[in-house]
Design a protein around this motif. Structure first.
Motif, PDB file in Angstrom:
ATOM      1  N   THR A 108       0.785  -1.319  -0.328  1.00 38.54           N
ATOM      2  CA  THR A 108       0.193   0.048   0.148  1.00 38.54           C
ATOM      3  C   THR A 108       0.858   1.252  -0.009  1.00 38.54           C
ATOM      4  OG1 THR A 108      -0.081  -0.005   2.577  1.00 38.54           O
ATOM      5  CG2 THR A 108      -1.674  -1.133   1.130  1.00 38.54           C
ATOM      6  N   ALA A 109       2.291   1.172   0.307  1.00 36.06           N
ATOM      7  CA  ALA A 109       2.901   2.337   0.414  1.00 36.06           C
ATOM      8  C   ALA A 109       3.044   3.005  -0.806  1.00 36.06           C
ATOM      9  CB  ALA A 109       4.233   1.719   0.975  1.00 36.06           C
ATOM     10  N   ALA A 110       2.739   2.348  -2.054  1.00 39.19           N
ATOM     11  CA  ALA A 110       2.982   3.062  -3.373  1.00 39.19           C
ATOM     12  C   ALA A 110       1.827   3.610  -3.956  1.00 39.19           C
ATOM     13  CB  ALA A 110       3.565   1.744  -4.438  1.00 39.19           C
ATOM     14  N   LYS A 146       8.998  -7.246  -8.989  1.00 39.11           N
ATOM     15  CA  LYS A 146       9.136  -5.944  -9.887  1.00 39.11           C
ATOM     16  C   LYS A 146       8.671  -4.852  -8.978  1.00 39.11           C
ATOM     17  CE  LYS A 146       9.864  -8.237 -13.670  1.00 39.11           C
ATOM     18  NZ  LYS A 146      10.054  -9.851 -13.242  1.00 39.11           N
ATOM     19  N   THR A 147       8.957  -3.676  -9.471  1.00 35.20           N
ATOM     20  CA  THR A 147       8.708  -2.493  -8.575  1.00 35.20           C
ATOM     21  C   THR A 147       7.193  -2.107  -9.031  1.00 35.20           C
ATOM     22  OG1 THR A 147       9.376  -0.895 -10.638  1.00 35.20           O
ATOM     23  CG2 THR A 147      11.116  -1.299  -8.978  1.00 35.20           C
ATOM     24  N   ALA A 148       6.512  -1.370  -7.976  1.00 32.35           N
ATOM     25  CA  ALA A 148       5.290  -0.903  -8.356  1.00 32.35           C
ATOM     26  C   ALA A 148       4.925  -0.002  -9.301  1.00 32.35           C
ATOM     27  CB  ALA A 148       4.976  -0.166  -6.835  1.00 32.35           C
ATOM     28  N   GLU A 149       6.256   0.840  -9.945  1.00 35.13           N
ATOM     29  CA  GLU A 149       6.228   1.489 -11.014  1.00 35.13           C
ATOM     30  C   GLU A 149       5.918   0.670 -12.368  1.00 35.13           C
ATOM     31  OE1 GLU A 149       9.122   5.342 -12.217  1.00 35.13           O
ATOM     32  OE2 GLU A 149      10.268   3.222 -12.249  1.00 35.13           O
ATOM     33  N   TYR A 150       6.970  -0.595 -12.283  1.00 37.09           N
ATOM     34  CA  TYR A 150       6.729  -1.440 -13.349  1.00 37.09           C
ATOM     35  C   TYR A 150       5.534  -2.164 -13.386  1.00 37.09           C
ATOM     36  CZ  TYR A 150       8.059  -5.314 -16.328  1.00 37.09           C
ATOM     37  OH  TYR A 150       8.304  -6.311 -17.289  1.00 37.09           O
ATOM     38  N   MET A 151       4.816  -2.396 -12.387  1.00 40.77           N
ATOM     39  CA  MET A 151       3.517  -2.979 -12.302  1.00 40.77           C
ATOM     40  C   MET A 151       2.415  -2.177 -13.038  1.00 40.77           C
ATOM     41  SD  MET A 151       3.228  -5.360  -8.827  1.00 40.77           S
ATOM     42  CE  MET A 151       4.469  -6.312  -8.063  1.00 40.77           C
TER      43      MET A 151
END
Length: 525
Positions: free
Chosen positions: A25-27, A105-110
């Motif tokens: 949830t932090a992202a 993966k990173t949240a950005e990538y997802m």
């Protein structure tokens, strides 16, 4: 931008669940948690208390006692979905995870990945026509009503099924439903989730049907998505990387799997070992990072298969009776060119075809598209060629009306060599001894799926000794078998030595054999 509502089913380790919820949830994403009622109230209250101040966390509308293979798992999922759908109106995607899953993966990538295509990601194959179910009951999962758990009440489970069978109580599948099956780890768009929730309220007949099926978490969502969503909007795959051993047990990932997991074309991985503290910490730190580029090689499954199958001697399954009793023909002779470097064997075979009248075939047990005559369809499948090996090669003899024939085999095909040498037909072997540079082995790893173009060089270097050892083992095994009429040629031998071996193998004069072995660049890569 995509905003994900994670649907988390869990039953243990409250501290890991709390950490997972805070991390995801932090992202800016969300999570809806169902904590198994069998696990007691104290750990559940620990989770609720720790996450009380997090606005991006909610909990299933009702906790259930869940059992493997039971409808309770689906209902628990629906309860968590309903809570998420109500609490998080900004969520664009709903992603099913477990307490053993972690992001790779990173949240950005997802978010970028999900924004690229307007699609649902769920594995779904036709229940009856596919071979997704490898062992155990199949149609019985659906046509009989299951009120007992096969794992906890095995006798009652099978007694109930047998009684229904004797009384002719098979039931019909709802006529407008095509039952599908696949992995329970999916990622669905919000509109798909809303359509599923409407369906569950409107089609009580389908709900009653699935509620007494066996292992419905592998069929319920898979069936409804295919029923409600156009096929063009469905990607038939899971975004969670998971593997199973040949005993049907999930592969567990540990600290040294970090690089492997990042290189797979998936967003999550399951199962992460509870003891893999370093792996969890590294993956947890990764999720919040930005600007990370991932080099995807996707060799995980093929690499696992290669490493776990090394060292197995002999066949796992006995020959079929029709294989052992069939013969190539007592008056025929099969000539086997055995070589790990296929391009060299193919050169030799082409030269044999030019200088003799012997029919030759290249790697017919290894290459799907090797040139072959039309033999009624059996030639179209590598599996069929290997399974019906003697009948298949005998058909090639008959097609050409030949008494002698040359085929190419890989060194790994020891069972093929052994099987043919045990036949009543005469056999000869020409083994081509080659050297293997590191560059060649790297290329071999990529060609066979053990590595990809983006596999880090250090990972390849660690793999090379294993590949080299495996090739040496295959060669030693052939030598140790002591096959008769076994000839060898080598790039380090003299032309005269190689010509003598080829002459004996083909039964030709040494002048013809010398023309073959003196061909320029015969052994070059």
């Amino acid at each position: 931008m995509a905003r994900i509502a994670f649907i988390l089913l869990c039953h243990k380790d409250p501290q890991s669940i709390i950490a997972q919820a805070n991390r995801l949830t932090a992202a800016g994403d969300y999570i809806s948690i169902h904590f198994d009622a069998r696990s007691g109230d104290a750990p559940y209250q620990t989770i609720r208390a720790a996450l009380r101040e997090n606005p991006n966390v909610t909990f299933a509308t009702k906790r259930l006692k869940c059992g493997w293979g039971e409808w309770s798992l689906v209902q628990a999922t629906l309860n968590a979905i309903e809570a998420a759908e109500d609490a998080f109106p900004q969520a664009t995607h709903f992603y099913m995870v477990s307490g053993d899953c972690m992001s790779t993966k990173t949240a950005e990538y997802m978010h970028d990945f999900l924004d690229r295509q307007e699609a649902d990601y769920i594995e779904s194959f036709d229940f009856f026509d596919s071979d997704w179910i490898k062992t155990g009951i199949k149609s019985e999962r659906l046509v009989y009503r299951h009120y007992f758990n096969e794992r906890t009440h095995k006798k009652l489970f099978y007694a109930s099924m047998d009684l229904q069978r004797k009384l002719g109580l098979e039931r019909e599948i709802p006529s407008d439903i095509r039952v599908m099956i696949g992995s329970q780890w999916w990622c669905l768009r919000r509109e798909t989730i809303e359509a599923i929730l409407r369906f569950t309220r409107e089609r009580r007949d389908v709900m009653r049907f699935f509620s007494t099926t066996w292992i419905p978490d592998e069929t319920f969502f898979q069936t409804l998505v295919r029923h409600l969503v156009p096929e063009a909007q469905i990607h038939n795959r899971t975004l969670t990387f998971l593997m199973f051993t040949d005993y049907g047990m999930p592969v567990v990932f540990y600290n040294d799997h970090y690089d492997l997991l990042l290189s797979q074309d998936y967003l999550f991985a399951r199962k992460i070992s509870p003891d893999a503290h370093e792996l969890k910490a590294r993956l947890g730190d990764l999720y919040a990072q930005t600007g990370v580029e991932f080099q995807l090689s996707n060799e995980g499954r093929s690499l696992f298969s290669f490493l776990t199958e090394r060292g197995r001697i002999g066949r796992r399954f006995a020959q079929r009776f029709w294989e052992t009793e069939n013969s190539l023909g007592r008056d025929r002779e099969l000539l086997m060119v055995v070589c790990k470097k296929w391009h060299i064997a193919k050169r030799i075979v082409s030269l044999i075809e030019e200088r003799t009248d012997i029919p030759c075939f290249q790697y017919l047990f290894n290459e799907q598209d090797t040139p072959l005559p039309d033999l009624g369809g059996i030639e179209k499948s590598l599996e069929k060629r290997s399974r019906h090996r003697r009948a298949w090669v005998r058909m090639l003899f008959e097609y050409h009306g030949a008494k002698r024939m040359v085929i190419c085999l890989d060194n790994s095909g020891f069972d093929l060599i052994e099987d043919f040498t045990n036949d009543r037909a005469a056999t000869r072997i020409l083994e081509i001894d080659c050297s293997f540079t590191d560059d060649y082995l790297m290329g071999h790893a990529k060609r066979t799926g053990l590595a990809g173009d983006q596999t880090p060089p250090e990972a390849l270097e660690r793999l090379l000794p294993t590949i080299r050892s495996d090739i040496e083992h295959e060669t030693d095994r052939i030598h140790d078998a002591g096959f008769e009429n076994h000839e060898r040629i080598s790039e380090t031998a003299t032309p005269a030595e190689n010509a003598a071996a080829v002459a004996r193998f083909l039964g030709v004069d040494e002048a013809t054999a010398l023309e073959i072995v003196q061909t320029p660049d015969l052994f070059s890569d």
